[in-house]
Design a protein around this motif. Structure first.
Motif, short mmCIF file in Angstrom:
data_model
loop_
_atom_site.label_atom_id
_atom_site.label_comp_id
_atom_site.label_asym_id
_atom_site.label_seq_id
_atom_site.Cartn_x
_atom_site.Cartn_y
_atom_site.Cartn_z
N PRO A 1 49.40 31.85 52.26
CA PRO A 1 48.30 31.28 51.54
C PRO A 1 47.04 31.90 51.83
CG PRO A 1 49.80 29.63 52.63
CD PRO A 1 49.92 30.85 53.30
N PRO A 2 46.33 31.90 50.73
CA PRO A 2 46.44 31.67 49.49
C PRO A 2 47.00 32.58 48.51
CG PRO A 2 43.94 32.35 49.79
CD PRO A 2 44.74 32.45 51.02
N LEU A 3 47.41 33.70 48.96
CA LEU A 3 47.87 34.87 48.26
C LEU A 3 49.13 34.25 47.58
CD1 LEU A 3 47.72 37.89 47.43
CD2 LEU A 3 49.12 38.40 49.34
N ASP A 4 50.11 33.63 48.39
CA ASP A 4 51.28 33.38 47.78
C ASP A 4 51.32 32.43 46.33
OD1 ASP A 4 50.38 31.22 49.14
OD2 ASP A 4 52.48 30.76 50.01
N GLY A 5 50.05 31.60 46.32
CA GLY A 5 50.10 30.63 45.28
C GLY A 5 49.09 31.39 44.14
N LYS B 1 47.12 42.98 41.35
CA LYS B 1 46.50 43.10 40.10
C LYS B 1 47.24 42.03 39.15
CE LYS B 1 44.20 47.43 40.69
NZ LYS B 1 44.03 48.96 40.30
N ALA B 2 46.72 41.17 38.50
CA ALA B 2 47.42 40.78 37.10
C ALA B 2 47.64 41.74 36.08
CB ALA B 2 46.55 39.47 36.72
N PRO B 3 48.54 41.64 35.32
CA PRO B 3 48.84 42.69 34.43
C PRO B 3 47.57 42.75 33.20
CG PRO B 3 50.70 41.40 34.81
CD PRO B 3 49.80 40.80 35.50
N TRP B 4 47.17 41.66 32.97
CA TRP B 4 46.13 41.25 31.95
C TRP B 4 44.63 40.55 32.83
CZ3 TRP B 4 50.94 40.68 30.15
CH2 TRP B 4 51.35 41.52 29.16
N SER B 5 43.72 41.21 32.79
CA SER B 5 42.50 40.32 33.47
C SER B 5 41.22 41.31 32.90
CB SER B 5 42.47 40.38 34.90
OG SER B 5 42.56 41.49 35.50
N GLY B 6 40.00 40.67 33.17
CA GLY B 6 38.76 41.24 32.86
C GLY B 6 38.36 41.97 34.17
N VAL C 1 53.33 41.18 38.55
CA VAL C 1 52.21 41.51 39.50
C VAL C 1 52.15 43.18 39.86
CG1 VAL C 1 50.92 41.28 41.60
CG2 VAL C 1 51.85 39.07 40.25
N VAL C 2 50.94 43.76 39.95
CA VAL C 2 50.87 45.14 40.49
C VAL C 2 50.45 45.20 41.71
CG1 VAL C 2 49.90 47.39 39.96
CG2 VAL C 2 50.33 45.79 37.83
N VAL C 3 50.95 45.88 42.48
CA VAL C 3 50.79 45.93 44.03
C VAL C 3 50.53 47.32 44.10
CG1 VAL C 3 51.35 45.60 46.34
CG2 VAL C 3 52.09 44.07 44.66
N GLU C 4 49.23 47.83 44.90
CA GLU C 4 48.94 49.18 44.96
C GLU C 4 48.45 49.46 46.64
OE1 GLU C 4 45.70 49.93 42.54
OE2 GLU C 4 46.87 49.57 40.68
N PRO C 5 48.45 50.43 47.27
CA PRO C 5 47.74 50.62 48.30
C PRO C 5 46.47 50.52 48.28
CG PRO C 5 49.32 52.40 48.00
CD PRO C 5 49.13 51.71 46.83
N PHE C 6 45.57 49.82 49.29
CA PHE C 6 44.38 49.86 49.04
C PHE C 6 43.61 51.03 49.75
CE2 PHE C 6 40.12 48.66 50.87
CZ PHE C 6 39.46 47.84 49.72
N PHE C 7 42.40 51.47 49.16
CA PHE C 7 41.73 52.75 49.57
C PHE C 7 40.40 52.38 49.61
CE2 PHE C 7 45.31 54.81 47.43
CZ PHE C 7 45.66 55.64 48.21
N ASP C 8 39.88 53.10 50.72
CA ASP C 8 38.08 52.77 50.87
C ASP C 8 37.53 53.78 49.85
OD1 ASP C 8 38.26 51.18 53.00
OD2 ASP C 8 38.79 52.86 54.39
N ARG C 9 36.90 53.30 48.94
CA ARG C 9 36.44 53.86 47.78
C ARG C 9 35.09 54.78 48.13
NH1 ARG C 9 35.07 49.79 43.35
NH2 ARG C 9 33.70 49.14 44.86
N LEU C 10 35.10 55.85 47.52
CA LEU C 10 33.95 56.59 47.91
C LEU C 10 33.01 56.86 46.48
CD1 LEU C 10 35.30 59.86 49.42
CD2 LEU C 10 34.54 57.92 50.59
N ARG D 1 51.45 31.95 40.36
CA ARG D 1 50.90 31.66 39.07
C ARG D 1 50.69 32.98 38.16
NH1 ARG D 1 47.19 29.07 42.83
NH2 ARG D 1 45.52 30.72 42.58
N VAL D 2 50.72 34.07 38.68
CA VAL D 2 50.33 35.26 37.75
C VAL D 2 51.78 35.47 37.12
CG1 VAL D 2 49.80 37.62 37.87
CG2 VAL D 2 48.39 36.00 38.90
#
Length: 427
Positions: A236-240, A217-222, A252-261, A244-245
């Motif tokens: 790529p394309p994640l590294d680019g 996640k970017a620190p600020w975004s909609g 950049v915030v990095v979190e574990p991805f969860f399957d959302r209920l 940029r961010v």
């Protein structure tokens, strides 16, 4: 008297950090479509900013209508009085709506009404229309919004100072959510979720490669924007995107991805001196991109029961109390609305778990709107706040004393070119 202003580009404006930025076209159209939403939490005598919009089809001027609040036999329309269209704005092909302000009242049916529209053009009429404003209540505060309101004639003393705007921007960063989540994990070890605040590419690489699935996640975004998925490899394309961010926002915030209920939120009002008022929960839905689509409008106990279906109501209530206890330290010196997004997820061994802090929204939210709308729902009923394209069939609303009993009540009007409309619905 309060001046209300729906500025849904608030998060993008925070990211831009520019008082003179041009909000994205989609956000500006959304602001015009849903500008009348504050009618439903404003008080009679308050003012609401709306937009007189050019036609979306041919660039010509549209016709803003004054909502009188009385429903006609056609449930997709409100009784309305046409306002004379303005002259064409700007160069041909540029979508340039004109800001106007109207006064809130109630009709004989007990529904909110907006009338007496006045262009915010610096004229003597505009000055008179704004006279008596003692408070300004936008969707969220940012430098762009403050600059707009100042240009429209709002007294500078009613606007946050540049230093205060910088503080609000800092508090609105996802860094706040990272810190609050860590504090919550310490308070309740059974909570799911983790988040790393990475200020270098090397930190991001280590975080991404440590887990098979991540959310960046970017620190600020909609809402639904500024997000990327990671799959255990930094390529790529994640590294680019990461570079940029990092260059624009510094982290950049990095979190574990969860399957959302299920998606949920807690809504609070922070008062001067650090007092926290828990307003209630919010049970809402999003589309595949994470954009909001609707909320349940129901009494607090019903909402908490929905929120606790997977993990138990006691767990949700404990989380609401824990968040409320920690918010003053997470948002020092802040007073105003706060929404904390959370979700139930597939936890360890496939058992449902509660992720207590996905986002911290230092502004008004659609969950807060859903709580405000409960006053317009008949006792003993449950409704739904929905956003959808206008023109779809809808059952005629039945109201009693200004409260919806059944059917679909339009909360915002539809003009030529309207892309989305808000509704309060009871099947």
């Amino acid at each position: 008297m309060t001046l209300h202003y729906f500025n849904p580009w608030h998060d993008e404006a925070l990211a831009a950090r520019d008082a003179h930025c041009q909000p994205p076209l989609a956000a500006r159209r959304l602001a015009a479509d849903l500008a009348c939403l504050p009618l439903w939490w404003a008080q009679p005598g308050d003012l609401v900013v709306v937009w007189d919009t050019p036609s979306a089809d041919n660039g010509g001027t549209g016709r803003l209508t004054e909502i009188t609040g009385r429903l006609t036999e056609n449930p997709n329309q409100l009784t309305r009085k046409t306002v004379s269209p303005p002259a064409r704005h700007g160069r041909q092909g540029v979508w340039a709506p004109r800001p106007m302000v109207g006064r809130v009242g109630l009709t004989g049916d007990g529904l909110p009404a907006l009338s007496g529209l006045t262009p915010l053009d610096g004229s003597a009429d505009a000055v008179r229309a704004l006279r008596g404003v003692g408070c300004v209540d936008p969707w969220g505060w940012d430098a762009h919004t403050a600059s707009q309101l100042r240009a429209w004639g709002v007294a500078p003393g009613l606007l946050p100072s540049p230093a205060r705007l910088d503080t609000l921007r800092s508090l609105s960063s996802r860094h706040t959510a990272v810190g609050l989540l860590r504090a919550l994990r310490d308070a309740g070890p059974a909570y799911a979720g983790d988040a790393l605040w990475c200020t270098s590419e090397a930190e991001v690489i280590r975080a991404v490669e440590a887990l098979p699935r991540t959310m960046l996640k970017a620190p600020w975004s909609g809402s639904g924007r500024g997000l990327r998925r990671g799959f255990g490899r930094y390529e790529p394309p994640l590294d680019g995107w990461v570079r940029r961010v990092l260059s624009r926002q510094g982290a950049v915030v990095v979190e574990p991805f969860f399957d959302r209920l299920a998606d949920m939120a807690f809504e609070y009002e922070l008062h001067p001196g650090g007092r926290v008022e828990f307003l209630g929960g919010s049970f809402f839905t999003t589309d595949a991109t994470g954009r909001y689509t609707g909320s349940l409008v129901a009494p607090p106990d019903v909402l908490l029961a929905h929120m606790g279906r997977a993990v138990g109501t006691a767990v949700v209530e404990r989380a609401a109390a824990d968040v409320g206890t920690l918010l003053p330290a997470a948002l020092p010196g802040y007073a105003g609305p706060v929404g904390v997004d959370l979700m139930t997820v597939d936890g360890r061994a496939g058992r449902p778990a509660l992720h207590p802090c996905v986002e911290v929204n230092v502004r008004r939210t659609m969950g807060r709107v859903a709580l405000d709308l409960l006053r317009w729902v008949a006792p003993g009923r449950q409704a739904r706040l929905t956003l959808r394209r206008p023109g779809q069939p809808a059952p005629e609303p039945e109201t009693d004393g200004g409260r919806l009993v059944r059917g679909s009540l339009p909360l915002t009007p539809a003009q030529a070119g309207t892309g989305v409309q808000a509704w309060l619905e009871i099947p």
